[in-house]
Design a protein around this motif. Sequence first.
Motif, mmCIF file in Angstrom:
data_model
loop_
_atom_site.group_PDB
_atom_site.id
_atom_site.type_symbol
_atom_site.label_atom_id
_atom_site.label_comp_id
_atom_site.label_asym_id
_atom_site.label_seq_id
_atom_site.Cartn_x
_atom_site.Cartn_y
_atom_site.Cartn_z
ATOM 1 N N ALA A 29 -0.297 143.233 -63.957
ATOM 2 C CA ALA A 29 -1.247 142.045 -63.130
ATOM 3 C C ALA A 29 -1.945 140.993 -64.033
ATOM 4 C CB ALA A 29 -1.622 142.660 -61.410
ATOM 5 N N PRO A 30 -1.355 139.883 -64.334
ATOM 6 C CA PRO A 30 -1.956 139.110 -64.787
ATOM 7 C C PRO A 30 -2.512 137.944 -63.929
ATOM 8 C CG PRO A 30 0.590 138.973 -65.069
ATOM 9 C CD PRO A 30 0.116 140.192 -64.393
ATOM 10 N N ARG A 31 -3.644 137.436 -64.764
ATOM 11 C CA ARG A 31 -4.903 136.783 -64.518
ATOM 12 C C ARG A 31 -3.854 135.495 -64.153
ATOM 13 N NH1 ARG A 31 -9.541 136.170 -66.853
ATOM 14 N NH2 ARG A 31 -10.202 138.352 -65.893
ATOM 15 N N TYR A 32 -2.641 134.976 -65.365
ATOM 16 C CA TYR A 32 -1.978 134.120 -64.315
ATOM 17 C C TYR A 32 -0.122 133.732 -63.907
ATOM 18 C CZ TYR A 32 -5.886 131.346 -65.641
ATOM 19 O OH TYR A 32 -7.608 131.251 -65.797
ATOM 20 N N ASP A 33 0.366 134.249 -62.912
ATOM 21 C CA ASP A 33 1.485 135.117 -62.894
ATOM 22 C C ASP A 33 2.575 133.960 -62.532
ATOM 23 O OD1 ASP A 33 0.688 134.733 -60.704
ATOM 24 O OD2 ASP A 33 1.063 136.948 -60.165
ATOM 25 N N LEU A 34 2.227 132.677 -62.287
ATOM 26 C CA LEU A 34 3.142 131.004 -61.887
ATOM 27 C C LEU A 34 5.004 131.310 -62.489
ATOM 28 C CD1 LEU A 34 2.969 129.138 -59.129
ATOM 29 C CD2 LEU A 34 2.930 127.830 -61.550
ATOM 30 N N MET A 35 4.294 131.459 -63.376
ATOM 31 C CA MET A 35 5.782 131.079 -64.010
ATOM 32 C C MET A 35 6.836 132.860 -64.407
ATOM 33 S SD MET A 35 5.337 128.268 -65.291
ATOM 34 C CE MET A 35 7.104 127.790 -66.040
ATOM 35 N N ASP A 36 6.050 133.893 -64.304
ATOM 36 C CA ASP A 36 6.619 134.922 -63.905
ATOM 37 C C ASP A 36 7.303 135.513 -62.545
ATOM 38 O OD1 ASP A 36 5.161 135.284 -66.232
ATOM 39 O OD2 ASP A 36 3.819 137.413 -65.201
ATOM 40 N N ARG A 37 6.446 134.410 -61.841
ATOM 41 C CA ARG A 37 7.383 134.572 -60.368
ATOM 42 C C ARG A 37 8.216 133.863 -60.196
ATOM 43 N NH1 ARG A 37 4.264 132.860 -56.485
ATOM 44 N NH2 ARG A 37 2.029 132.949 -58.013
ATOM 45 N N TYR A 38 8.510 132.858 -60.907
ATOM 46 C CA TYR A 38 9.491 131.609 -61.367
ATOM 47 C C TYR A 38 10.612 132.260 -61.538
ATOM 48 C CZ TYR A 38 11.930 126.876 -62.228
ATOM 49 O OH TYR A 38 13.104 126.256 -61.824
#
Lengths: 88, 83, 149
Positions: A29-38
């Motif tokens: 559960a990283p703080r910024y996961d926008l690119m992960d979800r993309y």
Amino acid sequence: MRRWAVVAAFLIVAGGLLLGGARMRPFGAPRYDLMDRYFNARSQAEVATNNVVTAIVFDYRGYDTLGEATVLFTAVVGVALILRRLKR
Amino acid sequence: MTILAILQVVVLILIVAGSVLAVWLKDLLASVIALAGASLLLALQFYLLQAPDVAIAEAGVGAALTTAIFVLAIRKTQRKEEE
Amino acid sequence: MSVVVKTIARILLPVILVFGGYVILHGHLTPGGGFQGGAVAASAVALLLVAFGPGSVKKLKAPFSILEDLGGVAFVLLGFLGIGTTFFFNLLAGSGGLFGAAAPIGPNPGVLNTGGTVPLMNWAVGFKVLGGLGAVMVLFGLFGGDDDR
């Protein structure tokens, strides 16, 4: 004197690591996961690979792999230069 | 605490033990083998942390290639560490 | 090395090479890829070197160097394949040709004929890593005379 310096360095490093470990975010559960979800959502449709890591390494971030290949090439050239045979 | 977390802690402790052993031993061949064991356990830890790509790379490079290079270097120099 | 090591090395050598090839070939479906498969295949060279001495791999120095260069050149050329859009654009993905089938969306066992340029780049990088690490190992073994002890 030197022993106390070693003990102090050990305590500082171990304390910092323990403090960092205690304050770590939960796994996955990283703080910024926008690119992960993309990447997870789009890599199968865009690159047509099941392995998302390979899709990132060879397609989205191809420049990084090119740099890695350059590093490997430079390392091999360096080893070949150092270990070459000067005379028979 | 699940069984997986306990396994991770055990593997981490074994990695530290193998690394300390690699520094401690005077026989360089045994030291290299301890380092290879620590590297292999590090690959297992990567696998437990759900990074199988890194685990394969670590097992191939860390446990096999560096060990072979160290063994070759020991074969060309000497086996015991000098005081 | 002793007879035991040599016999085990003879048995394990094809197994290691086949596993390296499998990791490269299925790089776009299962964990692994070019670098990992190349490193696994290069460990076969390390096994050969440790078990049979540097004399057994002396002839492989020049082929490994050439393989390394060819892999790098093939990788850059595959990157230039999609230069019409951007560098490293995946032109072959979903085009229907070589490695061009569309991948099923969602969890699936995997289709080998997918991925576009990614499998080709896997092979290029795999041969490059095998050549590079193998050349490093052979150079290390040959340094200072090839004594077989």
